[in-house]
Design a protein around this motif. Structure first.
Motif, PDB file in Angstrom:
ATOM      1  N   ILE A   7      45.943  26.188  67.727  1.00 38.66           N
ATOM      2  CA  ILE A   7      45.611  27.608  67.651  1.00 38.66           C
ATOM      3  C   ILE A   7      45.150  28.051  66.267  1.00 38.66           C
ATOM      4  O   ILE A   7      44.424  29.034  66.120  1.00 38.66           O
ATOM      5  CB  ILE A   7      46.821  28.460  68.103  1.00 38.66           C
ATOM      6  N   TRP A   8      45.524  27.288  65.228  1.00 38.40           N
ATOM      7  CA  TRP A   8      45.119  27.659  63.867  1.00 38.40           C
ATOM      8  C   TRP A   8      43.624  27.487  63.643  1.00 38.40           C
ATOM      9  O   TRP A   8      43.092  27.887  62.598  1.00 38.40           O
ATOM     10  CB  TRP A   8      45.920  26.860  62.847  1.00 38.40           C
ATOM     11  N   CYS A   9      42.928  26.923  64.613  1.00 37.42           N
ATOM     12  CA  CYS A   9      41.473  26.827  64.500  1.00 37.42           C
ATOM     13  C   CYS A   9      40.850  28.211  64.351  1.00 37.42           C
ATOM     14  O   CYS A   9      39.843  28.381  63.652  1.00 37.42           O
ATOM     15  CB  CYS A   9      40.878  26.102  65.702  1.00 37.42           C
ATOM     16  N   TRP A  10      41.469  29.197  64.997  1.00 38.43           N
ATOM     17  CA  TRP A  10      40.909  30.555  64.954  1.00 38.43           C
ATOM     18  C   TRP A  10      41.040  31.186  63.577  1.00 38.43           C
ATOM     19  O   TRP A  10      40.211  32.016  63.189  1.00 38.43           O
ATOM     20  CB  TRP A  10      41.572  31.419  66.024  1.00 38.43           C
ATOM     21  N   VAL A  11      42.046  30.813  62.810  1.00 38.61           N
ATOM     22  CA  VAL A  11      42.186  31.311  61.436  1.00 38.61           C
ATOM     23  C   VAL A  11      41.086  30.720  60.560  1.00 38.61           C
ATOM     24  O   VAL A  11      40.431  31.434  59.790  1.00 38.61           O
ATOM     25  CB  VAL A  11      43.573  30.964  60.865  1.00 38.61           C
ATOM     26  N   CYS A  12      40.875  29.410  60.683  1.00 35.54           N
ATOM     27  CA  CYS A  12      39.799  28.757  59.932  1.00 35.54           C
ATOM     28  C   CYS A  12      38.450  29.355  60.320  1.00 35.54           C
ATOM     29  O   CYS A  12      37.595  29.595  59.467  1.00 35.54           O
ATOM     30  CB  CYS A  12      39.798  27.253  60.213  1.00 35.54           C
ATOM     31  N   GLY A  13      38.266  29.599  61.609  1.00 35.28           N
ATOM     32  CA  GLY A  13      37.020  30.184  62.081  1.00 35.28           C
ATOM     33  C   GLY A  13      36.795  31.574  61.513  1.00 35.28           C
ATOM     34  O   GLY A  13      35.674  31.936  61.149  1.00 35.28           O
ATOM     35  N   PHE A  14      37.861  32.361  61.413  1.00 33.27           N
ATOM     36  CA  PHE A  14      37.747  33.724  60.888  1.00 33.27           C
ATOM     37  C   PHE A  14      37.304  33.700  59.429  1.00 33.27           C
ATOM     38  O   PHE A  14      36.426  34.475  59.017  1.00 33.27           O
ATOM     39  CB  PHE A  14      39.100  34.434  61.017  1.00 33.27           C
ATOM     40  N   ILE A  15      37.881  32.801  58.640  1.00 33.68           N
ATOM     41  CA  ILE A  15      37.541  32.715  57.219  1.00 33.68           C
ATOM     42  C   ILE A  15      36.104  32.239  57.030  1.00 33.68           C
ATOM     43  O   ILE A  15      35.328  32.822  56.257  1.00 33.68           O
ATOM     44  CB  ILE A  15      38.514  31.767  56.489  1.00 33.68           C
TER      45      ILE A  15
END
Length: 207
Positions: free
Chosen positions: A41-49
């Motif tokens: 799920i942390w992929c979405w944090v990387c994607g946001f940045i």
């Protein structure tokens, strides 16, 4: 030999033009894809940045559709986090497969919208490669939405979109991003295999 030397000189010159912000954007974008393959799920944090950085970079080089696309990515990053958490029901999201008929409808409708957007960008803005820019942008929005739903075929869409994007970014001298998209294509093949295996395992366990 002359051609090879010219290519080497072009790569060296391109390296000089790469900004630190583009490097950061690439690192977080790769982090997004690797974590997405692992269904982390942390992929979405990387994607946001990564998306936040690319929004500015694309605007500066007049890829207007790509820049506006990043706004949708920001929203979808938040939505993807929410969906992968399980949504309102708090049920873990499982990989699904869409029927062929649904894909045909999605492709036709998205293609039509891309033509309209491309025309508007061509007539009313100074966007470069407006139709290709619009097509990759529109399909990328739909495909990112497919990722939030964990639709297996999203990886096939990404392979096509990323291949088309190679020309788009090289024409704007975003060479590090071109290399990123080459890796994207390779990782998308891997992502499809990993998700397909996971989907098969889930269905076998329920039979």
């Amino acid at each position: 030999m002359i051609i090879l030397n010219a290519m080497i000189e072009a790569v060296i010159e391109a390296a000089k033009n790469i900004s630190m912000w583009e490097i950061y954007a690439v690192i977080f974008a790769l982090g997004y894809l690797v974590l997405a393959i692992r269904q982390n799920i942390w992929c979405w944090v990387c994607g946001f940045i990564s998306t936040s950085i690319y929004l500015v970079l694309f605007w500066r080089v007049s890829l207007l559709s790509e820049s506006l696309l990043q706004i949708f990515y920001l929203v979808l990053s938040v939505y993807g986090w929410y969906q992968w958490l399980g949504g309102r029901a708090h049920i873990e999201k499982k990989i699904i497969i869409w029927p062929l008929k649904k894909h045909v409808i999605v492709i036709l409708l998205t293609g039509l919208i891309a033509l309209i957007v491309g025309y508007l960008m061509d007539v009313y803005t100074g966007a470069k490669s407006p139709y290709l820019d619009a097509a990759t942008s529109c399909f990328a929005i739909v495909t990112t939405y497919m990722v939030t739903l964990k639709v297996l075929e999203n990886w096939v869409y990404w392979i096509v979109i990323d291949t088309a994007s190679l020309y788009l970014y090289s024409s704007r001298q975003l060479y590090l991003t071109v290399l990123l998209f080459v890796l994207y294509i390779i990782l998308s093949f891997l992502g499809y295999r990993v998700w397909k295996r996971s989907w098969s395992d889930e269905h076998q366990s329920h039979n």
